[in-house]
Design a protein around this motif. Structure first.
Motif, PDB file in Angstrom:
ATOM      1  N   LEU A   1       0.805  -1.199  -0.191  1.00 11.73           N
ATOM      2  CA  LEU A   1      -0.075  -0.048   0.099  1.00 11.73           C
ATOM      3  C   LEU A   1       1.008   1.183  -0.009  1.00 11.73           C
ATOM      4  CD1 LEU A   1      -2.526  -1.124   2.696  1.00 11.73           C
ATOM      5  CD2 LEU A   1      -2.985  -0.991   0.121  1.00 11.73           C
ATOM      6  N   CYS A   2       2.213   1.295  -0.075  1.00 10.38           N
ATOM      7  CA  CYS A   2       2.981   2.275  -0.082  1.00 10.38           C
ATOM      8  C   CYS A   2       3.140   2.869  -1.356  1.00 10.38           C
ATOM      9  CB  CYS A   2       4.306   2.045   0.409  1.00 10.38           C
ATOM     10  SG  CYS A   2       5.467   3.258   0.612  1.00 10.38           S
ATOM     11  N   VAL A   3       3.236   4.275  -1.658  1.00 11.66           N
ATOM     12  CA  VAL A   3       3.334   4.933  -2.735  1.00 11.66           C
ATOM     13  C   VAL A   3       4.794   4.918  -3.337  1.00 11.66           C
ATOM     14  CG1 VAL A   3       1.593   6.757  -2.532  1.00 11.66           C
ATOM     15  CG2 VAL A   3       3.940   7.204  -1.611  1.00 11.66           C
ATOM     16  N   HIS A   4       5.766   4.622  -2.543  1.00 12.82           N
ATOM     17  CA  HIS A   4       7.230   4.548  -2.544  1.00 12.82           C
ATOM     18  C   HIS A   4       7.651   3.210  -3.477  1.00 12.82           C
ATOM     19  CE1 HIS A   4       7.963   8.329  -1.085  1.00 12.82           C
ATOM     20  NE2 HIS A   4       7.465   7.907  -0.005  1.00 12.82           N
ATOM     21  N   SER A   5       6.979   2.276  -3.238  1.00  9.97           N
ATOM     22  CA  SER A   5       7.197   0.939  -3.680  1.00  9.97           C
ATOM     23  C   SER A   5       6.983   0.790  -4.957  1.00  9.97           C
ATOM     24  CB  SER A   5       6.054  -0.103  -2.858  1.00  9.97           C
ATOM     25  OG  SER A   5       5.980  -1.388  -3.592  1.00  9.97           O
ATOM     26  N   SER A   6       7.865   0.556  -6.043  1.00  9.58           N
ATOM     27  CA  SER A   6       7.916   0.724  -7.352  1.00  9.58           C
ATOM     28  C   SER A   6       7.666  -0.741  -8.048  1.00  9.58           C
ATOM     29  CB  SER A   6       8.770   1.537  -8.169  1.00  9.58           C
ATOM     30  OG  SER A   6      10.112   0.973  -7.744  1.00  9.58           O
ATOM     31  N   ARG A   7       8.471  -1.628  -7.378  1.00 13.33           N
ATOM     32  CA  ARG A   7       8.429  -2.862  -8.105  1.00 13.33           C
ATOM     33  C   ARG A   7       8.687  -4.115  -6.811  1.00 13.33           C
ATOM     34  NH1 ARG A   7       7.898  -2.968 -13.059  1.00 13.33           N
ATOM     35  NH2 ARG A   7       8.716  -4.814 -13.757  1.00 13.33           N
ATOM     36  N   VAL A   8       8.308  -5.213  -6.992  1.00  9.83           N
ATOM     37  CA  VAL A   8       8.715  -6.301  -6.015  1.00  9.83           C
ATOM     38  C   VAL A   8       9.606  -7.408  -6.926  1.00  9.83           C
ATOM     39  CG1 VAL A   8       6.859  -5.560  -4.719  1.00  9.83           C
ATOM     40  CG2 VAL A   8       6.507  -7.346  -6.408  1.00  9.83           C
ATOM     41  N   VAL A   9      10.305  -8.113  -6.065  1.00  5.77           N
ATOM     42  CA  VAL A   9      10.860  -9.204  -6.753  1.00  5.77           C
ATOM     43  C   VAL A   9      10.367 -10.577  -6.276  1.00  5.77           C
ATOM     44  CG1 VAL A   9      13.299 -10.272  -7.112  1.00  5.77           C
ATOM     45  CG2 VAL A   9      13.112  -7.801  -7.073  1.00  5.77           C
TER      46      VAL A   9
ATOM     47  N   ASP B   1      11.425   4.028  -4.139  1.00  4.15           N
ATOM     48  CA  ASP B   1      11.920   5.130  -4.697  1.00  4.15           C
ATOM     49  C   ASP B   1      11.825   6.194  -3.622  1.00  4.15           C
ATOM     50  OD1 ASP B   1       9.300   6.064  -4.826  1.00  4.15           O
ATOM     51  OD2 ASP B   1       8.944   5.988  -6.749  1.00  4.15           O
ATOM     52  N   ASP B   2      11.861   6.001  -2.206  1.00  2.00           N
ATOM     53  CA  ASP B   2      11.822   7.117  -1.393  1.00  2.00           C
ATOM     54  C   ASP B   2      13.284   7.092  -0.921  1.00  2.00           C
ATOM     55  OD1 ASP B   2      11.607   8.392   0.879  1.00  2.00           O
ATOM     56  OD2 ASP B   2      10.983   6.790   2.268  1.00  2.00           O
ATOM     57  N   THR B   3      14.017   8.078  -1.728  1.00  2.00           N
ATOM     58  CA  THR B   3      15.438   8.503  -1.547  1.00  2.00           C
ATOM     59  C   THR B   3      15.613   9.567  -0.691  1.00  2.00           C
ATOM     60  OG1 THR B   3      15.213   9.927  -3.326  1.00  2.00           O
ATOM     61  CG2 THR B   3      16.229   7.694  -3.794  1.00  2.00           C
ATOM     62  N   GLY B   4      14.275  10.168  -0.066  1.00  2.05           N
ATOM     63  CA  GLY B   4      14.353  11.170   0.876  1.00  2.05           C
ATOM     64  C   GLY B   4      14.188  10.671   2.373  1.00  2.05           C
ATOM     65  N   GLY B   5      13.866   9.503   2.515  1.00  2.54           N
ATOM     66  CA  GLY B   5      13.757   9.166   3.878  1.00  2.54           C
ATOM     67  C   GLY B   5      12.304   9.229   4.441  1.00  2.54           C
ATOM     68  N   GLU B   6      11.398   9.416   3.703  1.00  4.00           N
ATOM     69  CA  GLU B   6       9.964   9.884   4.172  1.00  4.00           C
ATOM     70  C   GLU B   6       9.345   8.419   4.723  1.00  4.00           C
ATOM     71  OE1 GLU B   6       5.690  11.289   2.566  1.00  4.00           O
ATOM     72  OE2 GLU B   6       7.224  10.256   1.239  1.00  4.00           O
ATOM     73  N   GLY B   7       9.680   7.404   4.524  1.00  3.34           N
ATOM     74  CA  GLY B   7       9.168   6.200   4.970  1.00  3.34           C
ATOM     75  C   GLY B   7       7.703   5.798   4.476  1.00  3.34           C
ATOM     76  N   PHE B   8       7.105   5.221   4.986  1.00  6.33           N
ATOM     77  CA  PHE B   8       5.878   4.523   4.642  1.00  6.33           C
ATOM     78  C   PHE B   8       4.718   5.848   4.165  1.00  6.33           C
ATOM     79  CE2 PHE B   8       1.312   3.277   5.269  1.00  6.33           C
ATOM     80  CZ  PHE B   8       1.178   2.460   4.162  1.00  6.33           C
ATOM     81  N   ARG B   9       4.162   5.759   2.999  1.00  9.91           N
ATOM     82  CA  ARG B   9       2.979   6.754   2.754  1.00  9.91           C
ATOM     83  C   ARG B   9       1.971   6.165   1.927  1.00  9.91           C
ATOM     84  NH1 ARG B   9       2.722  11.292  -1.544  1.00  9.91           N
ATOM     85  NH2 ARG B   9       4.948  10.780  -1.857  1.00  9.91           N
ATOM     86  N   SER B  10       0.897   5.978   2.366  1.00  7.32           N
ATOM     87  CA  SER B  10      -0.281   4.967   2.008  1.00  7.32           C
ATOM     88  C   SER B  10      -0.800   5.690   0.689  1.00  7.32           C
ATOM     89  CB  SER B  10      -1.304   5.119   2.788  1.00  7.32           C
ATOM     90  OG  SER B  10      -2.383   4.506   2.239  1.00  7.32           O
ATOM     91  N   ILE B  11      -1.041   4.628  -0.448  1.00 11.79           N
ATOM     92  CA  ILE B  11      -1.601   5.421  -1.637  1.00 11.79           C
ATOM     93  C   ILE B  11      -3.031   5.669  -1.536  1.00 11.79           C
ATOM     94  CG2 ILE B  11      -0.310   3.465  -3.123  1.00 11.79           C
ATOM     95  CD1 ILE B  11      -2.945   1.890  -3.210  1.00 11.79           C
TER      96      ILE B  11
END
Length: 86
Positions: free
Chosen positions: A29-37, A71-81
């Motif tokens: 549910l995180c906006v920063h999660s772009s792909r999973v393996v 893609d969270d390179t700023g260190g924000e952490g989890f942010r819900s979609i």
């Protein structure tokens, strides 16, 4: 395209920020999660797939995810979609 971090899943958790380890299920549910393996293959993350084309969201068993491209390179952490789709 933004830079991504590869977060390895260890005992069902990923190192989301320097101070925080979260359950990999949260990445669904995180906006920063772009792909999973899964089994070495990169797939669109459920969050990104849902945001871009709801009907085409893959059904991914998050217990089988080996890594998350984040893609969270700023260190924000989890942010819900939910902040985007509501």
């Amino acid at each position: 395209m933004s830079e991504s971090r590869r977060l390895t899943v260890v005992r069902g958790r990923v190192r989301c920020t320097e101070k925080e380890s979260v359950p990999v299920e949260q990445c669904r549910l995180c906006v920063h999660s772009s792909r999973v393996v899964v089994r070495g293959k990169e797939l669109p993350s459920p969050a990104r797939a849902y945001c871009s084309r709801c009907r085409d969201a893959p059904d991914i068993d998050m217990t089988k995810v080996e890594a998350v491209l984040c893609d969270d390179t700023g260190g924000e952490g989890f942010r819900s979609i939910a902040t985007i789709i509501s």
